[in-house]
Write a protein that holds these residues in place. Structure first.
Motif, short mmCIF file in Angstrom:
data_model
loop_
_atom_site.label_atom_id
_atom_site.label_comp_id
_atom_site.label_asym_id
_atom_site.label_seq_id
_atom_site.Cartn_x
_atom_site.Cartn_y
_atom_site.Cartn_z
N GLN A 36 -24.54 3.04 117.44
CA GLN A 36 -23.52 3.56 116.52
C GLN A 36 -23.93 4.90 115.93
N ARG A 38 -26.76 5.74 114.29
CA ARG A 38 -27.44 5.63 113.01
C ARG A 38 -28.94 5.74 113.28
N ASP A 61 -26.42 7.43 108.63
CA ASP A 61 -25.21 7.44 109.45
C ASP A 61 -24.89 8.89 109.77
#
Length: 192
Positions: A36, A38, A61
């Motif tokens: 994702q 991150r 993030d």
């Protein structure tokens, strides 16, 4: 340090990212990136004035440009100069390290989806070591090389994540610690 930078390869320029809730200043920590996008940062050694060992876990993030601390139970001991790799199931594996009193050879993973830590007990782990390197191969094996207990080591082991077993490989270059390593697309572990 607690600053975050990235290098834009196409523009050939460095950029500093200013985000709130940055983790404490540290060195000797590890980081991995998940699917994702991150960046996960674990542990390390605090710098003045907060000198100490950490076992905290944070992620950055990239899209939102925000930091978040993750408080999960069963965290590994505070440590620095250990390794971390990310597997295909989105688990961050950490091995070994140093906590000022002990050189360690324990193995843990953090399951990003479940937000839980798990210690993995397995047969014949490598010697207690800090300052070693680790990479993950396409067969989901964590390769660990070198480091130091009392002197520089040159042993090479891999941990098979599916079988949950360690295997030593007798093909060792010169002993070293605080080196770097990467796994290339042809499944070769490079040491520098």
């Amino acid at each position: 340090f607690s600053d975050l930078h990235y290098f834009d390869i196409q523009a050939e320029t460095w950029h500093e990212v200013n985000a709130s809730s940055t983790p404490s200043k540290r060195n000797g920590h590890t980081s991995v990136i998940d699917a994702q996008q991150r960046i996960w940062v674990f542990g390390g050694l605090g710098l003045v004035p907060s000198f100490g060992r950490f076992n905290d876990l944070h992620y950055f993030d990239i899209q939102a440009e925000t930091w978040r601390e993750v408080n999960a139970n069963n965290r590994p001991l505070r440590r620095f100069y250990r390794t971390a790799v990310m597997d295909a199931q989105q688990r961050m594996w950490i091995f070994g390290g140093f906590d000022f009193r002990l050189v360690l050879h324990d193995l843990h993973y953090f399951d990003i989806q479940a937000q839980t830590w798990q210690e993995v007990k397995a047969n014949s782990p490598p010697s207690k070591t800090a300052g070693h390197t680790a990479v993950m191969d396409a067969q989901q094996r964590m390769w660990v090389f070198g480091g130091s207990t009392d002197g520089n080591e040159n042993d090479l082991h891999y941990f098979d994540i599916e079988a949950k077993t360690w295997q030593e490989v007798n093909a060792n270059p010169f002993a070293r610690m605080y080196h770097t390593s990467v796994m290339d697309g042809q499944q070769r572990m490079w040491i520098f």
